[in-house]
Design an enzyme around this catalytic site. Structure first.
Site, PDB file in Angstrom:
ATOM      1  N   GLY A  75      39.465 115.680  18.700  1.00 41.90           N
ATOM      2  CA  GLY A  75      38.766 114.408  18.572  1.00 41.90           C
ATOM      3  C   GLY A  75      37.893 114.345  17.332  1.00 41.90           C
ATOM      4  O   GLY A  75      37.933 113.380  16.564  1.00 41.90           O
ATOM      5  N   SER A  76      37.104 115.397  17.118  1.00 39.26           N
ATOM      6  CA  SER A  76      36.230 115.446  15.942  1.00 39.26           C
ATOM      7  C   SER A  76      37.028 115.459  14.650  1.00 39.26           C
ATOM      8  O   SER A  76      36.680 114.768  13.684  1.00 39.26           O
ATOM      9  CB  SER A  76      35.350 116.700  16.005  1.00 39.26           C
ATOM     10  OG  SER A  76      34.470 116.649  17.101  1.00 39.26           O
ATOM     11  N   ASP A 104      38.760 124.887  25.241  1.00 39.14           N
ATOM     12  CA  ASP A 104      39.988 124.570  25.983  1.00 39.14           C
ATOM     13  C   ASP A 104      41.242 125.142  25.321  1.00 39.14           C
ATOM     14  O   ASP A 104      42.302 125.198  25.943  1.00 39.14           O
ATOM     15  CB  ASP A 104      40.151 123.056  26.127  1.00 39.14           C
ATOM     16  CG  ASP A 104      39.101 122.433  27.027  1.00 39.14           C
ATOM     17  OD1 ASP A 104      38.422 123.190  27.752  1.00 39.14           O
ATOM     18  OD2 ASP A 104      38.952 121.203  27.007  1.00 39.14           O
TER      19      ASP A 104
END
Length: 360
Positions: A118-119, A142
């Site tokens: 995401g980042s 994760d």
């Protein structure tokens, strides 16, 4: 090629162990080998929004002692998408131009962004919009960033989960209980699968494999017939209810968080097996603490490789761990899809071969 460079480095998204190792190695390589200047950007992209930008000059003396420290010396955030940034009046505003301007104000030649999918997607979008020179380093407990076999933070998180399972064996046996350990895993079950195998769990539940409560209760009752008076169950937080519903809760800011699968299973298992059941939710414990040897080594290798990519002016790429070596791939390729567990994965086969129930 410009001989002297000024580069920035930031950590974005959730914190994890091993981030400081990557920062330290990048500074050692950039300053010690190339003679460059390194600016650490505080609080991720929020530091580039500040005026003046919120940065710290990083030299070898400053980063030398941080190798064994958890978290990130630069701070981080996983809130506030700069393309739809929440304002105090409840509105949202596109503040991407402020971040790009912050990069220009610092006169950076390149930026190293350490983050998850995401980042890195947000940073790449900013880089494309502002023509910024970006190199990515993958980090996520994760371990689900595509293209890389390891991400910073994963090994420490899985080790902490394994240690927790080890401790619960004794109290579970002492009280003849079913112990459920809920571990992190927003989309993938890597932590649950590895720590479950390493910790000797009897049942491992991951989001990639559907489960049946009947199968789980059968496993518990079979152990009882064999004179084994307790059972350890490891479940990833992203596992859904048997009917497929995601269990979430909203925090103070209105954001949904995965929470509750452990207690859901405890209630169902107690009802179907009659076993006394307890739940331990590890949560952010998995993010903290001293980084393991693996996360220190991987972080260090990634930090050096990221600086070398800048030296070679190879931008829009993410460093990866592949076949026991550091390589790099285009960021777009790396984040195109997350790395889930294949139901035919060797570790899935390993678990089944050892009599561990995967819920199906």
């Amino acid at each position: 090629m410009k001989e002297h460079k000024r580069i920035g480095i930031l950590t974005s998204g959730g914190d994890c162990a091993g981030l400081n190792a990557a920062i330290r190695a990048a500074v050692y390589r950039a300053v010690g080998t190339y003679g460059w200047e390194v600016l650490g950007i505080r609080q991720a992209t929020h530091g580039l929004m500040s005026r003046p930008p919120n940065v710290i000059n990083l030299n070898i003396e400053k980063v030398e002692p941080i190798l064994t420290q958890g978290g990130t010396m630069l701070g981080t955030t996983n809130k506030g998408d700069p393309f739809a940034f929440p304002m105090s009046d409840g509105s949202v505003q596109d503040r991407s131009s402020e971040i790009i301007e912050g990069y220009r104000l610092l006169q950076l030649d390149a930026l190293i962004g350490i983050g998850g999918d995401g980042s890195l997607a947000i940073l790449r979008k900013l880089a494309q919009q502002g023509n910024l020179n970006l190199v990515g380093i993958p980090k996520t407990i994760d371990n689900d960033v595509g293209s890389t076999e390891l991400s910073i933070g994963y090994h420490t998180a899985a080790t902490i989960a394994t240690e927790a399972i080890d401790r619960l064996h004794f109290t579970a046996a002492s009280h003849s209980r079913v112990m459920i350990v809920e571990v992190m895993g927003r989309d993938a079950g890597h932590i649950a699968l590895r720590s479950g195998i390493a910790g000797g769990a009897d049942v491992i539940l991951i989001p990639e494999i559907p489960y049946s409560l009947e199968k789980i209760c059968d496993q518990i009752q079979e152990r009882q017939k064999q004179g084994k008076n307790y059972c350890l169950i490891v479940v990833a937080e992203a596992v859904r209810t048997e009917s497929g519903d995601a269990l979430t809760t909203k925090d103070f800011h209105g954001e949904s968080r995965l929470r509750g699968i452990g207690q859901y299973l405890a209630d169902k298992i107690a009802a179907c097996s009659g076993a006394e059941t307890r739940v331990t939710v590890l949560g952010h414990v998995q993010r903290g603490g001293t980084p393991t040897m693996t996360d220190r080594v991987i972080g260090s290798a990634f930090g050096v490789a990221a600086v070398d990519l800048i030296a070679e002016e190879k931008y829009d790429r993410m460093v990866i761990w592949h076949n026991r070596e550091v390589d790099s791939v285009p960021i777009a390729e790396a984040i195109a899809q997350y790395r889930a567990i294949d139901p035919n994965d060797i570790l899935v086969k390993t678990a089944r071969s050892m009599g561990i129930c995967l819920g199906n």
